[in-house]
Design a protein around this motif. Structure first.
Motif, short mmCIF file in Angstrom:
data_model
loop_
_atom_site.label_atom_id
_atom_site.label_comp_id
_atom_site.label_asym_id
_atom_site.label_seq_id
_atom_site.Cartn_x
_atom_site.Cartn_y
_atom_site.Cartn_z
N TYR A 46 2.49 -63.63 -8.25
CA TYR A 46 2.63 -64.85 -7.46
C TYR A 46 4.08 -65.05 -7.07
N CYS A 80 2.49 -66.79 -14.50
CA CYS A 80 1.49 -67.73 -14.98
C CYS A 80 2.15 -69.06 -15.29
N LEU A 118 0.84 -72.17 -8.22
CA LEU A 118 0.00 -71.14 -8.85
C LEU A 118 -1.43 -71.67 -8.97
#
Length: 124
Positions: A46, A80, A118
């Motif tokens: 990401y 994350c 995210l």
């Protein structure tokens, strides 16, 4: 002066490629550092973007060591999110911290939703 344009991209969401814009550097040394930074962004699944320059810490707490900074409006590779210390700033409170390539940053300082852009499922 050597001018070279490098395209930055990062894998986002369900495998979609997001174009983050061209980057122009003016020296060979800057080019090498930028290339390494771009590779680190692309190595993570990401990309997040801080809306102001913020400290990057070794863990999801303000008491953790500062390992660097994330410059405003510069994409960073992210893996994350996790819960940590609640941070309140600019009228927002959140206990979500995003794990970057180099450490953790509070989602309060990232563009996007409460997870810093995210997916909610991207839990560490």
């Amino acid at each position: 002066m050597l001018i070279r344009t490098i395209a930055r991209g990062a894998l986002v969401g369900a495998g979609a490629l997001a174009l983050l814009g061209p980057l122009t550097v003016g020296t060979a040394a800057a080019d090498t550092a930028t290339t390494q930074g771009t590779a680190r962004i692309m190595a993570a699944p990401y990309a997040v973007v801080p809306y102001e320059t913020v400290n990057v810490r070794s863990g999801p707490w303000r008491s953790e060591a500062i390992v660097g900074t994330a410059a405003a409006n510069q994409p960073r590779g992210a893996y994350c999110w996790t819960s940590g210390e609640t941070i309140t700033d600019n009228g927002y409170s959140n206990d979500v911290w995003v794990q970057l390539v180099e450490g953790y940053v509070s989602a309060v300082y990232l563009n996007g939703d409460e997870y810093g852009g995210l997916p909610a499922s991207a839990v560490c």
